[in-house]
Scaffold this active site. Structure first.
Site, short mmCIF file in Angstrom:
data_model
loop_
_atom_site.label_atom_id
_atom_site.label_comp_id
_atom_site.label_asym_id
_atom_site.label_seq_id
_atom_site.Cartn_x
_atom_site.Cartn_y
_atom_site.Cartn_z
N LYS A 166 29.51 38.02 32.49
CA LYS A 166 30.53 38.00 31.45
C LYS A 166 30.03 38.78 30.22
CE LYS A 166 33.75 35.41 33.35
NZ LYS A 166 35.12 35.91 33.57
N ASP A 194 32.55 41.64 33.62
CA ASP A 194 33.91 41.22 33.24
C ASP A 194 33.97 41.07 31.73
OD1 ASP A 194 36.42 40.17 33.00
OD2 ASP A 194 36.04 38.38 34.21
N GLU A 221 35.82 44.32 35.28
CA GLU A 221 37.13 43.70 35.16
C GLU A 221 37.65 43.77 33.72
OE1 GLU A 221 37.61 39.77 36.91
OE2 GLU A 221 35.77 40.09 38.09
N ASP A 246 42.59 42.53 35.86
CA ASP A 246 42.63 41.08 36.03
C ASP A 246 43.77 40.49 35.22
OD1 ASP A 246 42.23 38.40 36.42
OD2 ASP A 246 40.20 38.33 35.65
N LYS A 270 44.44 36.16 41.39
CA LYS A 270 44.19 34.74 41.19
C LYS A 270 45.52 34.00 41.38
CE LYS A 270 40.51 35.47 37.76
NZ LYS A 270 40.13 35.31 36.34
#
Length: 373
Positions: A166, A194, A221, A246, A270
Site C-alpha cells: 500500500k 496500490d 492499482e 480498481d 471486487k
C-alpha cells in the site's frame, strides 16, 4: 427438479471481528471487520449464505446502511424465485440505486442457492473449472519504511508468491518505502503496489511511477483519483509500470467505459463494487473480449466472501491474480468450511455443491440480526 424455488425467509446479521493490527491504506486505517451476512432460506429447504464488507470511503456504504437497505431487499424478494438471479437483481436495482456492497451479499446468497440446486460447485455453475492453481498475495500496510520492510520480509519467509504494498503519499516517502522493502526481500519476489487514488493527479502519478520503475513492480492499482478516469489513459501511456483500475472500475458499465477509453490494461474486480457475481461475470466477459488480464480482490471479507471470490477466479483464464489475504488478518475465524489457505499462498477451493462456506452458528447467534419471514 423444476427451476423454481421461492425465497421463504431472509436473515441479516452484523459481523464484527477485530484485526490482529490496523490495516492502513491511503484512505485511512481499519481496526475492526464490520461486515454483513445474508442468509436466504427457500421453500424447498436450501440455505444460501452471502457476505459483504462495506467500505465507506470506496463504496459509500457502512454496516448500518447495509443492515437497513438489506431489509428493503428482504421484503421485496420474499416469495420470489431464488433461482432467477437476474430477476432478483433487477428487483434490487429498482428498489434503490447503487448500494452495491449489500446487493453483492444478496447476489452471493442467491448464487449459493442456485448452485446447490444445480448440485454443482459454484465455480462450475459460473462456467469455470479447476484448471489452474490459485495463489494469493499478502499485503503490506502503509507506514514507516522500517515496519513495511519487516512485514514484507515476514511474508516472503512465510512463502507467499507475491507481495502487495500500500502506497499513496508523496514521491519521496513512497520511494523510500519500496526501496526499503526491496533491500529486505531482494529483487526476485514480485511486488505489486496500490496507491488507492492517493497520488491524485496524472502528472504526480507519472512522476512517482517513473521513480519506482527501477524496483521491478509488477503493476500498480488506482494511481489517481477515481473521478479522473478520463485521464487514466495518459497515466497508462506514460507509466513504465502497468496500471490496474480498481476504484474507478466498479460495475460492468464502468468497465465498458474504461475499455472504450483504452484507459488501462487490467482491472481489479471486487464483488462489493460490482454488486455481486452476476455483474462481475459481465466484467470478466468484457475484459476477455478485450484480451485484458484481471485480478479478483476484496475488501475485508471473511473466508465466506473470499470463497465466493475464489470460485469467481476459476471462471476464466483471463483472471491471473488473486488478492485474498484479508481473512488472514482476522483475530478470529467465523467461517465453517470454505477456502483453505495452504503453503506458499495456495488457495484450495471447495468442491461441494454451492458456495461451500457458511458462518458458524455461534457467531450468528450473538450477532445483531433481523429476519424477514
Amino acid at each position: 427438479m423444476p427451476n423454481v424455488d421461492a425465497i421463504q425467509t431472509v436473515s441479516i446479521y452484523k459481523l464484527f471481528v477485530p484485526l490482529k493490527e490496523p490495516f492502513v491504506i491511503s484512505l485511512g486505517p481499519i481496526y475492526h471487520v464490520q461486515n454483513i451476512v445474508v442468509v436466504i432460506k427457500t421453500k424447498n429447504g436450501i440455505t444460501g449464505f452471502g457476505e459483504c464488507s462495506p467500505y465507506m470511503t470506496i463504496n459509500g456504504e457502512s454496516v448500518d446502511t447495509c443492515f437497513i437497505v438489506g431489509q428493503y431487499f428482504a421484503k421485496v424478494l420474499k416469495g420470489k424465485n431464488a433461482l432467477d438471479i437476474a430477476a432478483c437483481c433487477t428487483i434490487m436495482d429498482k428498489t434503490i440505486y447503487a448500494n452495491y456492497s449489500i446487493k453483492s451479499a444478496f447476489d452471493m446468497a442467491l448464487h449459493d442457492v442456485a448452485a446447490q440446486h444445480a448440485n454443482v460447485p459454484l465455480y462450475q455453475f459460473l462456467g469455470g473449472k479447476k484448471d489452474k492453481i490459485l495463489t494469493t498475495d499478502m499485503t503490506v500496510s502503509i507506514g514507516i519504511p522500517e515496519k513495511m520492510q519487516q512485514d514484507a520480509m515476514q511474508f516472503k519467509a512465510t512463502g507467499f508468491p507475491a507481495i502487495k504494498v500500500k502506497l499513496g503519499e508523496d514521491l519521496e516517502s513512497d520511494v523510500a518505502r519500496i526501496k526499503a522493502i526491496r533491500e529486505g526481500i531482494g529483487s526476485a519476489i514480485p511486488l505489486r503496489i496500490d496507491a488507492n487514488q492517493g497520488w491524485q493527479t496524472p502528472d504526480n502519478a507519472i512522476a512517482i511511477l517513473n521513480a519506482l520503475a527501477p524496483y521491478n513492480i509488477e503493476h500498480c492499482e488506482e494511481p489517481i483519483a477515481r473521478w479522473r478516469f478520463m485521464e487514466l489513459s495518459k497515466v497508462s501511456a506514460m507509466s513504465p509500470i502497468p496500471i490496474m483500475a480498481d476504484e474507478s472500475c466498479g460495475d460492468h458499465h464502468d468497465a465498458a467505459r474504461l475499455i472504450a477509453l483504452n484507459a488501462c490494461p487490467m482491472f481489479n474486480i471486487k464483488l462489493g463494487k460490482t454488486g455481486g457475481l452476476l455483474n462481475a461475470m459481465k466484467i470478466v466477459q468484457l475484459a476477455a473480449t478485450a484480451n485484458m488480464h484481471l485480478q479478483i480482490g476484496g475488501f475485508m471479507e471473511s473466508r465466506l466472501g473470499m470463497t465466493a471470490s475464489a470460485h469467481l477466479a476459476l471462471s476464466d483464464g483471463h483472471i491471473v491474480h488473486c488478492d485474498f489475504d484479508t481473512p488472514l488478518m482476522f483475530t478470529e475465524d467465523p467461517v465453517r468450511d470454505g477456502i483453505l489457505y495452504k503453503e506458499k499462498g495456495v488457495i484450495e477451493v471447495p468442491d461441494v455443491p454451492g458456495l461451500g462456506a457458511a458462518i458458524k452458528d455461534e457467531y450468528l447467534e450473538k450477532a445483531e440480526q433481523v429476519t424477514i419471514e
